[in-house]
Design a protein around this motif. Structure first.
Motif, PDB file in Angstrom:
ATOM      1  N   ASN A   1      -0.565 -10.147 -24.293  1.00  0.00           N
ATOM      2  CA  ASN A   1      -1.529 -10.047 -23.190  1.00  0.00           C
ATOM      3  C   ASN A   1      -2.173 -11.397 -22.891  1.00  0.00           C
ATOM      4  OD1 ASN A   1      -1.020  -7.317 -22.919  1.00  0.00           O
ATOM      5  ND2 ASN A   1      -2.865  -6.669 -24.006  1.00  0.00           N
ATOM      6  N   VAL A   2      -2.528 -12.143 -23.938  1.00  0.00           N
ATOM      7  CA  VAL A   2      -3.169 -13.455 -23.743  1.00  0.00           C
ATOM      8  C   VAL A   2      -2.250 -14.397 -22.989  1.00  0.00           C
ATOM      9  CG1 VAL A   2      -3.958 -15.550 -24.927  1.00  0.00           C
ATOM     10  CG2 VAL A   2      -4.727 -13.305 -25.714  1.00  0.00           C
ATOM     11  N   TRP A   3      -1.021 -14.536 -23.469  1.00  0.00           N
ATOM     12  CA  TRP A   3      -0.122 -15.553 -22.935  1.00  0.00           C
ATOM     13  C   TRP A   3       0.547 -15.160 -21.625  1.00  0.00           C
ATOM     14  CZ3 TRP A   3       0.740 -20.566 -23.985  1.00  0.00           C
ATOM     15  CH2 TRP A   3       0.082 -21.078 -25.099  1.00  0.00           C
ATOM     16  N   PHE A   4       0.825 -13.867 -21.446  1.00  0.00           N
ATOM     17  CA  PHE A   4       1.639 -13.465 -20.298  1.00  0.00           C
ATOM     18  C   PHE A   4       0.894 -12.651 -19.238  1.00  0.00           C
ATOM     19  CE2 PHE A   4       4.504 -14.262 -23.854  1.00  0.00           C
ATOM     20  CZ  PHE A   4       5.278 -15.263 -23.287  1.00  0.00           C
TER      21      PHE A   4
ATOM     22  N   ASN B   1      -3.212 -15.036 -15.033  1.00  0.00           N
ATOM     23  CA  ASN B   1      -4.175 -14.541 -14.046  1.00  0.00           C
ATOM     24  C   ASN B   1      -5.455 -15.366 -14.037  1.00  0.00           C
ATOM     25  OD1 ASN B   1      -3.329 -11.965 -12.497  1.00  0.00           O
ATOM     26  ND2 ASN B   1      -2.509 -11.699 -14.561  1.00  0.00           N
ATOM     27  N   GLN B   2      -5.874 -15.857 -15.185  1.00  0.00           N
ATOM     28  CA  GLN B   2      -7.059 -16.718 -15.224  1.00  0.00           C
ATOM     29  C   GLN B   2      -6.802 -18.032 -14.491  1.00  0.00           C
ATOM     30  OE1 GLN B   2      -9.996 -16.176 -15.648  1.00  0.00           O
ATOM     31  NE2 GLN B   2     -10.489 -14.982 -17.454  1.00  0.00           N
TER      32      GLN B   2
ATOM     33  N   TRP C   1       1.484  -5.202 -35.085  1.00  0.00           N
ATOM     34  CA  TRP C   1       1.933  -4.835 -33.741  1.00  0.00           C
ATOM     35  C   TRP C   1       0.791  -4.875 -32.730  1.00  0.00           C
ATOM     36  CZ3 TRP C   1       6.339  -5.461 -31.722  1.00  0.00           C
ATOM     37  CH2 TRP C   1       7.486  -5.375 -32.490  1.00  0.00           C
ATOM     38  N   LEU C   2      -0.400  -4.434 -33.142  1.00  0.00           N
ATOM     39  CA  LEU C   2      -1.545  -4.551 -32.242  1.00  0.00           C
ATOM     40  C   LEU C   2      -1.837  -6.019 -31.940  1.00  0.00           C
ATOM     41  CD1 LEU C   2      -3.888  -1.784 -33.706  1.00  0.00           C
ATOM     42  CD2 LEU C   2      -2.618  -1.718 -31.543  1.00  0.00           C
ATOM     43  N   GLY C   3      -1.747  -6.876 -32.960  1.00  0.00           N
ATOM     44  CA  GLY C   3      -1.938  -8.308 -32.758  1.00  0.00           C
ATOM     45  C   GLY C   3      -0.891  -8.912 -31.841  1.00  0.00           C
ATOM     46  N   ILE C   4       0.361  -8.482 -31.994  1.00  0.00           N
ATOM     47  CA  ILE C   4       1.442  -8.991 -31.138  1.00  0.00           C
ATOM     48  C   ILE C   4       1.216  -8.561 -29.685  1.00  0.00           C
ATOM     49  CG2 ILE C   4       3.912  -8.734 -30.627  1.00  0.00           C
ATOM     50  CD1 ILE C   4       4.317  -8.673 -33.757  1.00  0.00           C
ATOM     51  N   ILE C   5       0.805  -7.314 -29.484  1.00  0.00           N
ATOM     52  CA  ILE C   5       0.491  -6.848 -28.125  1.00  0.00           C
ATOM     53  C   ILE C   5      -0.642  -7.681 -27.536  1.00  0.00           C
ATOM     54  CG2 ILE C   5      -0.476  -4.924 -26.788  1.00  0.00           C
ATOM     55  CD1 ILE C   5       1.046  -3.066 -28.839  1.00  0.00           C
ATOM     56  N   MET C   6      -1.670  -7.924 -28.328  1.00  0.00           N
ATOM     57  CA  MET C   6      -2.805  -8.728 -27.867  1.00  0.00           C
ATOM     58  C   MET C   6      -2.362 -10.157 -27.541  1.00  0.00           C
ATOM     59  SD  MET C   6      -5.606  -7.324 -30.612  1.00  0.00           S
ATOM     60  CE  MET C   6      -6.815  -8.601 -30.215  1.00  0.00           C
ATOM     61  N   TRP C   7      -1.529 -10.747 -28.401  1.00  0.00           N
ATOM     62  CA  TRP C   7      -1.003 -12.103 -28.155  1.00  0.00           C
ATOM     63  C   TRP C   7      -0.226 -12.131 -26.842  1.00  0.00           C
ATOM     64  CZ3 TRP C   7       4.274 -13.038 -27.844  1.00  0.00           C
ATOM     65  CH2 TRP C   7       4.634 -14.373 -27.700  1.00  0.00           C
TER      66      TRP C   7
ATOM     67  N   GLY D   1      -8.586 -12.173 -11.197  1.00  0.00           N
ATOM     68  CA  GLY D   1      -9.734 -12.121 -12.093  1.00  0.00           C
ATOM     69  C   GLY D   1      -9.922 -10.739 -12.689  1.00  0.00           C
ATOM     70  N   ARG D   2      -9.746  -9.717 -11.856  1.00  0.00           N
ATOM     71  CA  ARG D   2      -9.903  -8.339 -12.345  1.00  0.00           C
ATOM     72  C   ARG D   2      -8.809  -7.993 -13.353  1.00  0.00           C
ATOM     73  NH1 ARG D   2     -12.286  -3.648 -12.035  1.00  0.00           N
ATOM     74  NH2 ARG D   2     -11.148  -1.698 -11.880  1.00  0.00           N
ATOM     75  N   THR D   3      -7.574  -8.394 -13.067  1.00  0.00           N
ATOM     76  CA  THR D   3      -6.478  -8.127 -14.004  1.00  0.00           C
ATOM     77  C   THR D   3      -6.743  -8.813 -15.342  1.00  0.00           C
ATOM     78  OG1 THR D   3      -4.880  -7.869 -12.208  1.00  0.00           O
ATOM     79  CG2 THR D   3      -3.995  -8.397 -14.384  1.00  0.00           C
ATOM     80  N   ALA D   4      -7.154 -10.081 -15.286  1.00  0.00           N
ATOM     81  CA  ALA D   4      -7.465 -10.810 -16.519  1.00  0.00           C
ATOM     82  C   ALA D   4      -8.573 -10.110 -17.293  1.00  0.00           C
ATOM     83  CB  ALA D   4      -7.854 -12.254 -16.199  1.00  0.00           C
TER      84      ALA D   4
END
Length: 200
Positions: free
Chosen positions: A145-148, A153-154, A137-143, A172-175
């Motif tokens: 965050n990366v994609w969405f 934002n980047q 679940w931590l990995g899914i949350i991190m994934w 940039g700050r959000t990313a």
């Protein structure tokens, strides 16, 4: 040897050839391509993907982000226009590959449902399933965050998409904040994943 090591493509091919030799050795030693074999293959792919993903996450947070303020303004485009977009490509696809191979691995090992429900599907708690589930679940949350969050934002912050100039600093700050969140989550995530394999 220089012909191999001076080319990233040749280096990766050589690494794959060495891995193929190890695979052949496995089959020579009476190995079979059953469920355990495929679980191993997907665990190996999961680890390789995770090293790419978390390695780049830590590169961004331990090296690039802290050093950006000390880079002269005339040199920053080398990072923002050349290095960062390439690193973000491998970063987000490393995340995707890590999640996909991890879910396949959990399915092959028969604990996907138990892990995703943190063991709640059983009449009794299996600590290994709870631990690996927390890591998943931590990995899914991190994934996510990366994609969405981080990648959209980047794209704005790096000028890869049309956006008002005043939107770039906020993006940039959000990313950065979500990247730092992922760095924070990566530590207990790795603890949960490794503990499920070693102490439960």
């Amino acid at each position: 040897m220089a012909a191999i090591l001076t080319s990233l493509r040749n280096t990766v091919i050589a690494g794959c050839v060495l891995a193929a030799i190890l695979l052949i050795m496995y089959f020579v030693w009476d190995g079979q391509a059953g469920q355990l074999f495929w679980a191993f293959i997907f665990r190996w792919l999961h680890v390789i993907s995770g090293v790419m993903w978390i390695g780049l996450l830590w590169y961004f947070n331990f090296v690039q982000i802290p050093k950006m303020p000390s880079i002269p303004d005339d040199q920053k485009p080398a990072i923002s226009k050349v290095i960062a977009p390439e690193a973000l490509f491998w970063f987000r696809w490393g995340a995707m590959s890590t999640i996909v191979t991890g879910l396949i691995l959990a399915h092959l090992n028969g604990y996907l449902g138990d892990a995703l429900t943190l063991g709640a599907m059983n009449d009794f708690m299996v600590h290994k399933h709870t631990a690996i589930g927390i890591g998943m679940w931590l990995g899914i949350i991190m994934w996510f965050n990366v994609w969405f969050v981080i990648w959209p934002n980047q794209k704005i912050a790096l000028g890869l998409v049309d956006a008002p100039a005043d939107a770039k600093p906020a993006a940039g700050r959000t990313a950065m904040l979500f990247s730092r969140t992922n760095t924070l989550l990566s530590i207990p995530m790795l603890f949960a994943m490794v503990s499920a394999q070693n102490i439960y």
